[in-house]
Design an enzyme around this catalytic site. Structure first.
Site, PDB file in Angstrom:
ATOM      1  N   GLU A 122       0.843  -1.197   0.000  1.00 59.37           N
ATOM      2  CA  GLU A 122       0.000   0.000   0.000  1.00 59.37           C
ATOM      3  C   GLU A 122       0.881   1.250   0.000  1.00 59.37           C
ATOM      4  O   GLU A 122       1.950   1.271   0.613  1.00 59.37           O
ATOM      5  CB  GLU A 122      -0.900  -0.009   1.245  1.00 59.37           C
ATOM      6  CG  GLU A 122      -2.031   0.992   1.224  1.00 59.37           C
ATOM      7  CD  GLU A 122      -3.055   0.697   2.326  1.00 59.37           C
ATOM      8  OE1 GLU A 122      -3.558  -0.458   2.372  1.00 59.37           O
ATOM      9  OE2 GLU A 122      -3.336   1.580   3.135  1.00 59.37           O
ATOM     10  N   ASP A 124       0.063   5.352   0.636  1.00 62.39           N
ATOM     11  CA  ASP A 124      -1.054   6.153   1.125  1.00 62.39           C
ATOM     12  C   ASP A 124      -0.797   7.651   1.137  1.00 62.39           C
ATOM     13  O   ASP A 124       0.297   8.096   1.520  1.00 62.39           O
ATOM     14  CB  ASP A 124      -1.382   5.797   2.586  1.00 62.39           C
ATOM     15  CG  ASP A 124      -1.799   4.355   2.766  1.00 62.39           C
ATOM     16  OD1 ASP A 124      -2.370   3.787   1.829  1.00 62.39           O
ATOM     17  OD2 ASP A 124      -1.550   3.810   3.859  1.00 62.39           O
ATOM     18  N   GLU A 126      -3.201  10.132   3.266  1.00 57.57           N
ATOM     19  CA  GLU A 126      -4.360  10.131   4.154  1.00 57.57           C
ATOM     20  C   GLU A 126      -4.424  11.448   4.907  1.00 57.57           C
ATOM     21  O   GLU A 126      -3.415  11.897   5.471  1.00 57.57           O
ATOM     22  CB  GLU A 126      -4.268   8.982   5.159  1.00 57.57           C
ATOM     23  CG  GLU A 126      -4.227   7.608   4.520  1.00 57.57           C
ATOM     24  CD  GLU A 126      -3.961   6.504   5.521  1.00 57.57           C
ATOM     25  OE1 GLU A 126      -4.743   5.539   5.565  1.00 57.57           O
ATOM     26  OE2 GLU A 126      -2.963   6.610   6.267  1.00 57.57           O
TER      27      GLU A 126
END
Length: 301
Positions: A122, A124, A126
């Protein structure tokens, strides 16, 4: 759409808007020019051309190319790219909600969790929700084969921003290459994660996702403040989607977009200088410098 939601999309609590604006304006600086603007090199795509709804369809609205998703006490919402990618540039212009948003995550990210549950990769971006008067935190993170199996190894770097992300749309992007990952805010590189070994770098194909969801257990000051549904709905707005990369169907000769002007394999000196400015002024957490971390698990540091 409920009338209460319609009004909330356009009317923010004045007290929180003013308090956050005063904090941002008191410390804001204009970033030095990176000298190279990837958003001007990569065309936008319509949401329907590149994505589909993944969950919470009743909490997703598309209007003239602008996507609105929201979280309330019944559900959040998320979307997913139509294609899986081996590398590329992935971003969108995002506008965040002002006021009380503690516990809520608004995101754009890459993942192969659906293909490799419990052992996925992953990358990210965020936005960690906040309380009135405190700025949002932008968290960047990289997982390599390590989520859902009890041995989660995050590689978080967290930033404040040099502007108020609730006032207008700003461009946020991930450039994932075979040799490095670079995170951008309005074309300013804020973090570079180089490939130092295969064990510490994501190489398996990933989809592009966006979502708004309840992460009360950790999102705001390590879970001190939770999502408070008296302030619902919690809204994320997206537009100007950019997807340019090598899908799993692309030939091996496919290459992701260039990071910088011709002649540089990575960031140019001017881009490096703008990244250093961002980190010197707005970096608030670096996993490599956290004495609580087991550094045998993060050898790239």
């Amino acid at each position: 759409m409920p009338s209460s939601l319609f009004s909330f999309l356009y009317v923010a609590p004045l007290f929180s808007f003013l308090s956050l604006s005063s904090i941002i304006s008191s410390s804001a600086q204009r970033p030095p020019s990176p000298g190279y603007y990837l958003t001007s090199k990569i065309s936008t795509v319509n949401f329907d051309q590149g994505f589909r709804n993944l969950w919470g369809p009743q909490h997703q609205r598309l209007d003239q190319g602008s996507l609105t998703i929201w979280l309330d006490s019944t559900s959040g919402s998320g979307f997913k790219s139509l294609n899986s990618y081996r590398s590329g540039y992935f971003g969108a212009a995002i506008k965040l909600q002002p006021g009380y948003t503690a516990g809520v995550i608004t995101s754009i990210y890459l993942s192969n969790n659906q293909d490799h549950p419990g052992n996925h990769d992953e990358i990210d971006i965020e936005f960690l929700g906040t309380t009135p008067g405190k700025p949002y935190v932008l968290q960047t993170n990289v997982y390599i084969r390590g989520s859902g199996d009890g041995n989660i190894i995050g590689r978080e770097m967290k930033f404040h921003l040099w502007f108020d992300p609730t006032q207008d749309f700003h461009n946020y992007a991930i450039l994932w290459k075979p040799s490095e990952i670079i995170f951008f805010v309005d074309d300013v590189p804020i973090r570079r994660y180089p490939r130092k070994s295969d064990a510490t770098y994501p190489t398996r194909p990933m989809y592009v996702y966006g979502s708004v969801w309840d992460a009360s257990s950790w999102a705001t000051e390590n879970g001190k403040y939770k999502a408070d549904y008296r302030y619902q709905p919690f809204i994320g707005r997206y537009r100007n989607f950019r997807l340019q990369g090598c899908t799993i169907q692309s030939p091996n000769s496919c290459k992701p977009p260039s990071t910088s002007p011709y002649g540089y394999d990575s960031l140019s000196p001017q881009q490096f200088a703008s990244m250093q400015w961002a980190q010197n002024n707005y970096l608030v957490y670096n996993y490599c410098h956290d004495p609580r971390r087991d550094h045998t698990l993060i050898p790239e540091c």
